[in-house]
Motif scaffolding. Sequence first.
Motif, PDB file in Angstrom:
ATOM      1  N   ASP A  71       1.085  -0.911  -0.056  1.00 42.33           N
ATOM      2  CA  ASP A  71      -0.278  -0.057  -0.111  1.00 42.33           C
ATOM      3  C   ASP A  71       1.122   1.321  -0.082  1.00 42.33           C
ATOM      4  O   ASP A  71       2.165   0.841   0.025  1.00 42.33           O
ATOM      5  N   SER A  72       0.706   2.613  -0.939  1.00 45.50           N
ATOM      6  CA  SER A  72       1.079   3.951  -0.505  1.00 45.50           C
ATOM      7  C   SER A  72       0.349   5.184   0.235  1.00 45.50           C
ATOM      8  O   SER A  72      -1.289   4.500   0.345  1.00 45.50           O
ATOM      9  N   SER A  73       0.395   5.781   1.179  1.00 50.59           N
ATOM     10  CA  SER A  73       0.491   6.780   1.900  1.00 50.59           C
ATOM     11  C   SER A  73       0.771   8.200   0.914  1.00 50.59           C
ATOM     12  O   SER A  73       1.244   8.283   0.071  1.00 50.59           O
ATOM     13  N   TYR A  74      -0.659   9.508   0.550  1.00 49.89           N
ATOM     14  CA  TYR A  74      -0.723   9.870  -0.520  1.00 49.89           C
ATOM     15  C   TYR A  74      -1.662  10.971   0.470  1.00 49.89           C
ATOM     16  O   TYR A  74      -1.809  10.684   1.713  1.00 49.89           O
ATOM     17  N   LEU A  75      -1.276  12.413   0.212  1.00 51.00           N
ATOM     18  CA  LEU A  75      -2.321  13.972   0.477  1.00 51.00           C
ATOM     19  C   LEU A  75      -3.116  13.839  -0.796  1.00 51.00           C
ATOM     20  O   LEU A  75      -2.980  13.596  -2.008  1.00 51.00           O
ATOM     21  N   PHE A  76      -4.339  13.215  -0.053  1.00 47.98           N
ATOM     22  CA  PHE A  76      -5.471  13.218  -1.328  1.00 47.98           C
ATOM     23  C   PHE A  76      -6.301  14.938  -1.541  1.00 47.98           C
ATOM     24  O   PHE A  76      -6.644  15.004  -0.248  1.00 47.98           O
TER      25      PHE A  76
END
Length: 247
Positions: A105-110
Amino acid sequence: MLHLLCCLGLICFAGIANATTTVLCVTEENRPVNFWANGKVTGFSTEVVEAVLKEIEVPANFQIMPWARAYATALHTENVLIFSIMRTSEREHLFKWVGVVSPPDSSYLFALRARKLKLDKLDDARNYKIGTINGDAREQYLESKGFVKGRHLHGNALPTTTYEKLKLGRIDLWAMSDIIVTDIVRRDGGDPSQVLVRALQLTELGSGGSYMAFGPKTDDHLVERFRKGLEVIKAKGTFAALQKKWF
C-alpha cells in the motif's frame, strides 16, 4: 546439579506461561483490513492474525478502539498485539515486529478533484489544512517534518470522519493510505478516480504492507512464536488465499 534443574524448571515454566497466555489483539476501524461487522472484528488483516493464532494455538481477544489508544495500549502493556501498524524509523525501536499482515500500500495526500490543488513538494502542503488520524504513521511523519497539529494537521479518530470533513471543505488534504481511501469512497457511492486526486505521495513512508507487532514488555519467546506462525501460514498459502478473498 540443583542449579541446572532450577534453570530447566524456569525454562519449562516460561514455556507453559507462553502457551497459556491470552493475547489482546487491538486495532482500529479501517476497512477492508480491520473493522467491526456482524458483532465481531473482521477484515483481511484480522483473518491473517486469526490464522496465525490458530496455527500456534494461542487464545486471543480482539478489540477495536481509536488508533491513538490502541497504539498506547500495545506500547505500554504486556501481551498486547497491535495491527495493522506501519513500520517506520520513528517506531522501529519502540515495538517488537512480527511481520506483514496486509497487502502492499502507499500513502498520499489526497484532495478533491474539483479543488484542482497542485502540490509539487511536501512544503507546498503547509499552505493547507491536512486531515489525519490521531497518532497514525502519516500524522507522525508530517509532525517530524515540522507540520503542527492544530495549525497544519487536524486529527480525527476515524478516516470516515476525515473524508466527510474533506467533502465539506473543512480540510483541504487527506493523509491516508490508498487502500483505505478507495474503500471509503466506494462505500460512499463515489468513484475514487473521479472524486479525488493523489495530490502528493508520501514516498518516505514506503509502499510495503503494514505489520503486526508487540510492545517492549511482551516476552521475546511469545513474539517469536507469532513470527514462526506467520511464516508457516504464508508458506501454506493461507495468506495468499485470504488476499484473493478480500482483494
